[in-house]
Design a protein around this motif. Sequence first.
Motif, PDB file in Angstrom:
ATOM      1  N   PHE A  10       0.844  -1.186   0.000  1.00 15.63           N
ATOM      2  CA  PHE A  10       0.000   0.000   0.000  1.00 15.63           C
ATOM      3  C   PHE A  10       0.877   1.233   0.000  1.00 15.63           C
ATOM      4  O   PHE A  10       2.067   1.161   0.293  1.00 15.63           O
ATOM      5  N   LYS A  11       0.286   2.363  -0.360  1.00  8.75           N
ATOM      6  CA  LYS A  11       1.009   3.630  -0.431  1.00  8.75           C
ATOM      7  C   LYS A  11       1.084   4.236   0.964  1.00  8.75           C
ATOM      8  O   LYS A  11       0.102   4.294   1.681  1.00  8.75           O
ATOM      9  N   SER A  12       2.274   4.647   1.363  1.00  9.80           N
ATOM     10  CA  SER A  12       2.489   5.305   2.652  1.00  9.80           C
ATOM     11  C   SER A  12       3.385   6.508   2.387  1.00  9.80           C
ATOM     12  O   SER A  12       4.605   6.356   2.253  1.00  9.80           O
ATOM     13  N   GLY A  13       2.796   7.704   2.277  1.00  9.34           N
ATOM     14  CA  GLY A  13       3.573   8.887   1.916  1.00  9.34           C
ATOM     15  C   GLY A  13       4.085   8.733   0.502  1.00  9.34           C
ATOM     16  O   GLY A  13       3.330   8.436  -0.415  1.00  9.34           O
ATOM     17  N   ASN A  14       5.390   8.884   0.313  1.00  7.17           N
ATOM     18  CA  ASN A  14       6.000   8.693  -1.007  1.00  7.17           C
ATOM     19  C   ASN A  14       6.588   7.304  -1.166  1.00  7.17           C
ATOM     20  O   ASN A  14       7.341   7.044  -2.098  1.00  7.17           O
ATOM     21  N   SER A  15       6.278   6.411  -0.233  1.00  9.26           N
ATOM     22  CA  SER A  15       6.841   5.059  -0.267  1.00  9.26           C
ATOM     23  C   SER A  15       5.756   4.019  -0.505  1.00  9.26           C
ATOM     24  O   SER A  15       4.569   4.288  -0.391  1.00  9.26           O
ATOM     25  N   VAL A  16       6.187   2.827  -0.836  1.00 12.94           N
ATOM     26  CA  VAL A  16       5.297   1.676  -0.905  1.00 12.94           C
ATOM     27  C   VAL A  16       5.609   0.852   0.335  1.00 12.94           C
ATOM     28  O   VAL A  16       6.769   0.590   0.656  1.00 12.94           O
ATOM     29  N   ALA A  17       4.577   0.453   1.077  1.00 12.77           N
ATOM     30  CA  ALA A  17       4.770  -0.263   2.331  1.00 12.77           C
ATOM     31  C   ALA A  17       4.132  -1.650   2.248  1.00 12.77           C
ATOM     32  O   ALA A  17       3.281  -1.909   1.402  1.00 12.77           O
ATOM     33  N   LEU A  18       4.566  -2.517   3.143  1.00 19.06           N
ATOM     34  CA  LEU A  18       4.021  -3.869   3.238  1.00 19.06           C
ATOM     35  C   LEU A  18       3.711  -4.129   4.698  1.00 19.06           C
ATOM     36  O   LEU A  18       4.587  -4.001   5.552  1.00 19.06           O
ATOM     37  N   ARG A  19       2.490  -4.475   4.999  1.00 13.65           N
ATOM     38  CA  ARG A  19       2.088  -4.780   6.367  1.00 13.65           C
ATOM     39  C   ARG A  19       2.340  -6.272   6.592  1.00 13.65           C
ATOM     40  O   ARG A  19       1.920  -7.112   5.799  1.00 13.65           O
ATOM     41  N   LEU A  20       3.068  -6.605   7.675  1.00 14.95           N
ATOM     42  CA  LEU A  20       3.363  -7.999   7.983  1.00 14.95           C
ATOM     43  C   LEU A  20       2.347  -8.529   8.992  1.00 14.95           C
ATOM     44  O   LEU A  20       2.019  -7.840   9.961  1.00 14.95           O
ATOM     45  N   PRO A  21       1.854  -9.743   8.798  1.00 16.84           N
ATOM     46  CA  PRO A  21       0.869 -10.298   9.722  1.00 16.84           C
ATOM     47  C   PRO A  21       1.429 -10.434  11.147  1.00 16.84           C
ATOM     48  O   PRO A  21       2.592 -10.781  11.338  1.00 16.84           O
ATOM     49  N   LYS A  22       0.582 -10.158  12.133  1.00 19.73           N
ATOM     50  CA  LYS A  22       0.972 -10.252  13.541  1.00 19.73           C
ATOM     51  C   LYS A  22       1.409 -11.672  13.896  1.00 19.73           C
ATOM     52  O   LYS A  22       2.274 -11.890  14.737  1.00 19.73           O
ATOM     53  N   SER A  23       0.825 -12.655  13.209  1.00 22.04           N
ATOM     54  CA  SER A  23       1.133 -14.057  13.505  1.00 22.04           C
ATOM     55  C   SER A  23       2.589 -14.422  13.239  1.00 22.04           C
ATOM     56  O   SER A  23       3.065 -15.464  13.683  1.00 22.04           O
ATOM     57  N   LEU A  24       3.321 -13.540  12.536  1.00 22.47           N
ATOM     58  CA  LEU A  24       4.750 -13.791  12.309  1.00 22.47           C
ATOM     59  C   LEU A  24       5.563 -13.544  13.572  1.00 22.47           C
ATOM     60  O   LEU A  24       6.711 -13.957  13.670  1.00 22.47           O
ATOM     61  N   GLY A  25       4.978 -12.815  14.532  1.00 18.55           N
ATOM     62  CA  GLY A  25       5.659 -12.582  15.798  1.00 18.55           C
ATOM     63  C   GLY A  25       6.678 -11.461  15.763  1.00 18.55           C
ATOM     64  O   GLY A  25       7.520 -11.368  16.655  1.00 18.55           O
ATOM     65  N   ILE A  26       6.636 -10.599  14.764  1.00 18.45           N
ATOM     66  CA  ILE A  26       7.580  -9.490  14.671  1.00 18.45           C
ATOM     67  C   ILE A  26       7.017  -8.313  15.460  1.00 18.45           C
ATOM     68  O   ILE A  26       5.880  -7.907  15.245  1.00 18.45           O
ATOM     69  N   GLU A  27       7.805  -7.790  16.392  1.00 17.95           N
ATOM     70  CA  GLU A  27       7.381  -6.658  17.204  1.00 17.95           C
ATOM     71  C   GLU A  27       7.408  -5.372  16.381  1.00 17.95           C
ATOM     72  O   GLU A  27       8.211  -5.240  15.463  1.00 17.95           O
ATOM     73  N   ALA A  28       6.551  -4.426  16.732  1.00 19.72           N
ATOM     74  CA  ALA A  28       6.541  -3.117  16.067  1.00 19.72           C
ATOM     75  C   ALA A  28       7.841  -2.381  16.378  1.00 19.72           C
ATOM     76  O   ALA A  28       8.366  -2.479  17.485  1.00 19.72           O
ATOM     77  N   GLY A  29       8.373  -1.670  15.402  1.00 18.94           N
ATOM     78  CA  GLY A  29       9.574  -0.866  15.607  1.00 18.94           C
ATOM     79  C   GLY A  29      10.876  -1.607  15.361  1.00 18.94           C
ATOM     80  O   GLY A  29      11.950  -1.038  15.540  1.00 18.94           O
ATOM     81  N   VAL A  30      10.826  -2.861  14.951  1.00 27.65           N
ATOM     82  CA  VAL A  30      12.051  -3.632  14.679  1.00 27.65           C
ATOM     83  C   VAL A  30      12.653  -3.145  13.370  1.00 27.65           C
ATOM     84  O   VAL A  30      11.964  -3.036  12.351  1.00 27.65           O
ATOM     85  N   GLU A  31      13.947  -2.820  13.387  1.00 29.73           N
ATOM     86  CA  GLU A  31      14.637  -2.389  12.172  1.00 29.73           C
ATOM     87  C   GLU A  31      14.891  -3.602  11.284  1.00 29.73           C
ATOM     88  O   GLU A  31      15.366  -4.635  11.766  1.00 29.73           O
TER      89      GLU A  31
END
Length: 90
Positions: A10-31
């Motif tokens: 999806f479009k986020s500002g001037n970038s294209v972003a990808l939302r990762l499913p919560k079930s992957l277990g990745i915490e928010a803010g991880v580089e």
Amino acid sequence: MNAPRKSRTFKSGNSVALRLPKSLGIEAGVEMTVREEKGRFIVEPVAAEPRKIDLTGIAGSIPWLKPLTSEDREFEERELDWEGKLLKRE
């Protein structure tokens, strides 16, 4: 191996972003790093740098502790007895 999961960009500002499913277990803010490899995108977390302990808050509570001088840092070279030949045996 886990079953593949689908997600849509999806479009986020001037970038294209990808939302990762919560079930992957990745915490928010991880580089993360993203690289292209043979037409596929590989997304991996950045390796965390070793954390340092900040002692500035306790430095005043131990006034007798002083940094080592350059003379105190010098040591005498010696041969180590790795095989135990110098041990006293009875």
